[in-house]
Design a protein around this motif. Structure first.
Motif, PDB file in Angstrom:
ATOM      1  N   THR A 119       0.845  -1.189   0.000  1.00 36.92           N
ATOM      2  CA  THR A 119       0.000   0.000   0.000  1.00 36.92           C
ATOM      3  C   THR A 119       0.880   1.240   0.000  1.00 36.92           C
ATOM      4  O   THR A 119       1.789   1.364   0.823  1.00 36.92           O
ATOM      5  N   SER A 135       0.780   5.725  -0.907  1.00 37.55           N
ATOM      6  CA  SER A 135      -0.071   6.884  -1.162  1.00 37.55           C
ATOM      7  C   SER A 135       0.764   8.147  -1.266  1.00 37.55           C
ATOM      8  O   SER A 135       1.896   8.217  -0.779  1.00 37.55           O
ATOM      9  N   SER A 166      -0.334  12.589  -1.335  1.00 39.46           N
ATOM     10  CA  SER A 166      -1.390  13.600  -1.425  1.00 39.46           C
ATOM     11  C   SER A 166      -0.770  14.986  -1.354  1.00 39.46           C
ATOM     12  O   SER A 166       0.250  15.193  -0.694  1.00 39.46           O
ATOM     13  N   VAL A 206      -5.413  12.977  -3.887  1.00 40.11           N
ATOM     14  CA  VAL A 206      -4.781  11.779  -3.329  1.00 40.11           C
ATOM     15  C   VAL A 206      -4.671  10.682  -4.385  1.00 40.11           C
ATOM     16  O   VAL A 206      -5.582  10.490  -5.186  1.00 40.11           O
ATOM     17  N   ASP A 207      -3.561   9.968  -4.363  1.00 36.13           N
ATOM     18  CA  ASP A 207      -3.418   8.715  -5.097  1.00 36.13           C
ATOM     19  C   ASP A 207      -3.026   7.663  -4.072  1.00 36.13           C
ATOM     20  O   ASP A 207      -1.969   7.765  -3.446  1.00 36.13           O
ATOM     21  N   LYS A 208      -3.892   6.674  -3.867  1.00 34.22           N
ATOM     22  CA  LYS A 208      -3.640   5.624  -2.888  1.00 34.22           C
ATOM     23  C   LYS A 208      -4.012   4.293  -3.506  1.00 34.22           C
ATOM     24  O   LYS A 208      -5.045   4.164  -4.153  1.00 34.22           O
ATOM     25  N   ALA A 228       3.631   5.880  -5.977  1.00 30.04           N
ATOM     26  CA  ALA A 228       2.265   6.400  -5.970  1.00 30.04           C
ATOM     27  C   ALA A 228       2.338   7.800  -6.542  1.00 30.04           C
ATOM     28  O   ALA A 228       3.236   8.565  -6.230  1.00 30.04           O
TER      29      ALA A 228
END
Length: 130
Positions: free
Chosen positions: A77, A79, A81, A91-93, A100
């Motif tokens: 995971t 992210s 922002s 945001v890109d998550k 990301a």
């Protein structure tokens, strides 16, 4: 055609071949530089943390950020922002292997808050670029 004209044409062809070969060697390095960030402009901040780094770029009134993993290849995971003061964050998550983002906002002359995370590590800039 005389032998002088033939030699000139062969020399010109060899020069063109040498220049094209040199460009082929330089182009991959330039492509990697663009791939690493994919943000336009000049890098204005680097925000390192335990599992990655957030790179922040500015061009004109736009601010762009991308989070890069310190251990690319492992899906986890991630992210990034960017929030211009007075606006909502962009945001890109998701689950990525390398990065990301990029995410871009129009900040004008306003401060921005940048966040990035890779797995359990994260960074938060506070208001910057004011």
């Amino acid at each position: 055609m005389d032998s002088g004209a033939t030699r000139r044409r062969l020399a010109f062809g060899a020069a063109v071949l040498a220049v094209s070969g040199a460009l082929a060697l330089v182009a991959p390095a330039q492509a990697e530089a663009v791939t690493a960030g994919n943000c336009a402009g000049r890098e204005v901040r680097t925000l390192p943390f335990a599992t990655g780094t957030v790179h922040v770029y500015r061009q004109g009134g736009y601010v762009c950020a991308v989070t890069l993993s310190k251990d690319p290849g492992t899906e986890r995971t991630m992210s990034v922002s960017v929030q211009a003061r007075g606006n909502r964050p962009v945001v890109d998550k998701g689950r990525y292997t390398r990065r990301a983002g990029p995410v871009t906002v129009h900040a004008g002359h306003r401060c921005v808050w940048v966040k990035g995370a890779v797995a359990d590590g994260s960074v938060s800039s506070g208001w910057i670029l004011c």
